[in-house]
Each structure stands twice: as C-alpha cells, then as structure tokens.
Write an enzyme that holds these catalytic residues in place. Structure first.
Site, PDB file in Angstrom:
ATOM      1  N   THR A 192      41.600  32.647  32.055  1.00  0.00           N
ATOM      2  CA  THR A 192      41.235  32.299  30.680  1.00  0.00           C
ATOM      3  C   THR A 192      40.918  30.816  30.589  1.00  0.00           C
ATOM      4  OG1 THR A 192      42.682  34.057  29.876  1.00  0.00           O
ATOM      5  CG2 THR A 192      41.990  32.378  28.289  1.00  0.00           C
ATOM      6  N   SER A 234      46.063  36.445  29.186  1.00  0.00           N
ATOM      7  CA  SER A 234      45.331  37.633  28.765  1.00  0.00           C
ATOM      8  C   SER A 234      46.031  38.943  29.098  1.00  0.00           C
ATOM      9  CB  SER A 234      43.934  37.651  29.410  1.00  0.00           C
ATOM     10  OG  SER A 234      43.203  36.506  29.053  1.00  0.00           O
ATOM     11  N   ARG A 235      46.795  38.960  30.195  1.00  0.00           N
ATOM     12  CA  ARG A 235      47.371  40.220  30.663  1.00  0.00           C
ATOM     13  C   ARG A 235      48.697  39.965  31.358  1.00  0.00           C
ATOM     14  NH1 ARG A 235      43.847  44.792  33.035  1.00  0.00           N
ATOM     15  NH2 ARG A 235      45.022  45.872  31.455  1.00  0.00           N
ATOM     16  N   LEU A 236      49.387  41.076  31.681  1.00  0.00           N
ATOM     17  CA  LEU A 236      50.553  41.039  32.560  1.00  0.00           C
ATOM     18  C   LEU A 236      50.086  41.381  33.969  1.00  0.00           C
ATOM     19  CD1 LEU A 236      53.200  43.047  30.473  1.00  0.00           C
ATOM     20  CD2 LEU A 236      52.714  40.599  30.399  1.00  0.00           C
ATOM     21  N   HIS A 237      50.558  40.622  34.938  1.00  0.00           N
ATOM     22  CA  HIS A 237      50.201  40.851  36.336  1.00  0.00           C
ATOM     23  C   HIS A 237      51.476  41.219  37.092  1.00  0.00           C
ATOM     24  CE1 HIS A 237      46.361  39.044  35.283  1.00  0.00           C
ATOM     25  NE2 HIS A 237      47.019  38.013  34.786  1.00  0.00           N
ATOM     26  N   ASP A 266      52.643  28.891  36.159  1.00  0.00           N
ATOM     27  CA  ASP A 266      51.648  29.656  36.906  1.00  0.00           C
ATOM     28  C   ASP A 266      50.908  28.756  37.891  1.00  0.00           C
ATOM     29  OD1 ASP A 266      50.524  28.317  34.718  1.00  0.00           O
ATOM     30  OD2 ASP A 266      48.914  29.795  34.458  1.00  0.00           O
TER      31      ASP A 266
END
Length: 263
Positions: free
Chosen positions: A134, A10-13, A111
């Site tokens: 997610t 969903s996003r960049l961390h 991950d």
C-alpha cells in the site's frame, strides 16, 4: 507448529511454520470485531473460522484434523486490528524491542524492521528491502546490522486511487498495463499512467543506485503486492536495475522466524 500473522494495511498475511520451516502461506481480509469472541474460543486449528483458515488451505491437508491450536506470533501496523487479536489466548504480539537491529527509532514500522532483519539474516548484510505494498518503502542496514534508514511514499495502487478520489474530473485508471504508456501522453488516462509510473520507476532507480554507491555489492530485495507490476515496468525502463533485484515475498515471515527462535 506455529502461525505467523502479519497485519498489513490492506490484508492479513498468514504463514504456517513447523519449527523453522515455512510450509504454507495465505492472505485473508481484515477481521471484523464481531469475530473477536469466536476467535478467543478456538481450541484447535479446525475451530478457526473460514475467514481465517479458508477451505483452500484446509484442503491442502497440511495439518492433521483436530490439531491443537498452535501459538500465533503477531506483527501489526494497524492498532485497531491488533486490538481484536491481542486478547486471543494463543496470540503473542511481537515488538520492535525483540528485533536486534541497531539504531532503530521508536516509530519504525515493525513490518519494515522484520522484513529487513529476515532478509539480512538469510542473505547477508548490507541489505536494502523495497516493499511495494500500500505504501512503497525502502529500508536498509549496513554490515553491522545498523539501520541506515529509508523512505516511505504512496504505493502504485494508492497513487492511482487517491488521484481519482481527490480530484473532480480525473478518472479511475487501470494500474496493470501490458507495456509502458507514452511518456508525453495525449489523453488523460495515459497521462495519469505516465506521471505515476515513470516517477515511481525513476525513484526506485535513484534509491537503488544510491544504495549501490554506499555498498557496491549489496543485495536489494523486493516484496509486496505490487512488486510484480513494478518489476515488469522496471524491466521495460531500467532492465539493468530489474536484473539485480531479488524477489522474495516472505521476508516478514523470515524475520518473524528469526525472532521466534528466541521467544
């Protein structure tokens, strides 16, 4: 100084490290391909566009002005986003082969592997990691760093969204609620909340109890964007389970730190 970048679903961390010390974290949206050339031309941290290095991070004054661009160690589960970053002159892409877990299979998400490795190296094996992102995942390893295995299912938010998108008449329902819905609901929104929330909670409880049967004193850590909601619901429904879960949102950064030590 170096940057850790996890490209999630969903996003960049992002994580900013000085040596082995994680000094700051932030999240940004996925990068558009139009920014690829601009990223490749960055020579200092100040050159990074605000979509990557937002003002609220710059204003922390965590790095001096005109700091040379540090290396970016990248772990990704999205090939299309990896392609945008992999030609960046400062990016080093991490792979499963660099993680010393035993018994890993080729399609294990990096991950999951990094979070498990970071948790185990920091707090001890055996270790089970629950990632409430997610996707909701469970990933465990024994005392000898041997991957026991895990499970993957749609996460809390994804279940609500998919049910709305793939049905003709069911409404979009609020995910975050102050208390648990009635188990046997008498209206459609609460029926959806009941079905999803109680089933997820029962699944989490079952996986936790199964893990503790294998390793009675083992730790279980939970992370991910929905961990706060799920933990709150667990406290209502299964407080004895919730009390034993350890919250640590930065597990993947912990894992990256362990790998980068040897790069």
């Amino acid at each position: 100084m170096w940057l850790a970048l996890e490209i999630g679903n969903s996003r960049l961390h992002w994580g900013l490290f000085t040596g082995t010390t994680l000094s700051h974290t932030w999240d940004t949206d996925h990068v558009a391909e139009s920014l690829t050339q601009q990223l490749c031309q960055c020579r200092t941290l100040d050159d990074l566009p605000p979509e990557i290095f937002p003002s609220h991070v710059r204003n922390q004054q965590i790095v001096p002005d005109q700091t040379p661009h540090p290396p970016i160690f990248l772990a990704s589960v999205l090939p299309q986003q990896t392609a945008i970053w992999q030609n960046h002159p400062h990016v080093r892409v991490l792979t499963l082969e660099q993680i010393p877990l035993l018994n890993m299979y080729p399609t294990l998400g990096i991950d999951r592997a990094l979070a498990l490795w970071g948790a185990g190296k920091s707090l001890g094996f055996p270790m089970l990691v629950i990632d409430a992102g997610t996707a909701l995942t469970f990933t465990g390893a024994d005392t000898n760093h041997y991957l026991i295995g895990g499970a993957i299912l749609p996460g809390l938010g994804l279940q609500f969204t998919t049910l709305r998108q793939k049905t003709g008449q069911l409404p979009q329902v609020q995910t975050e609620i102050t208390c648990l819905p009635p188990r046997f609901a008498l209206n459609t929104p609460e029926a959806i909340q009941s079905g999803i929330i109680y089933t997820l909670l029962a699944g989490i409880k079952d996986f936790c109890l199964s893990w503790w049967q294998l390793f009675p004193d083992a730790k279980i850590l939970i992370k991910g964007g929905d961990h706060g909601l799920l933990l709150k619901y667990l406290q209502f429904q299964f407080p004895e389970i919730a009390a034993r879960l350890i919250v640590q949102p930065n597990l993947i950064f912990w894992g990256m730190r362990e790998v980068v030590k040897f790069c």
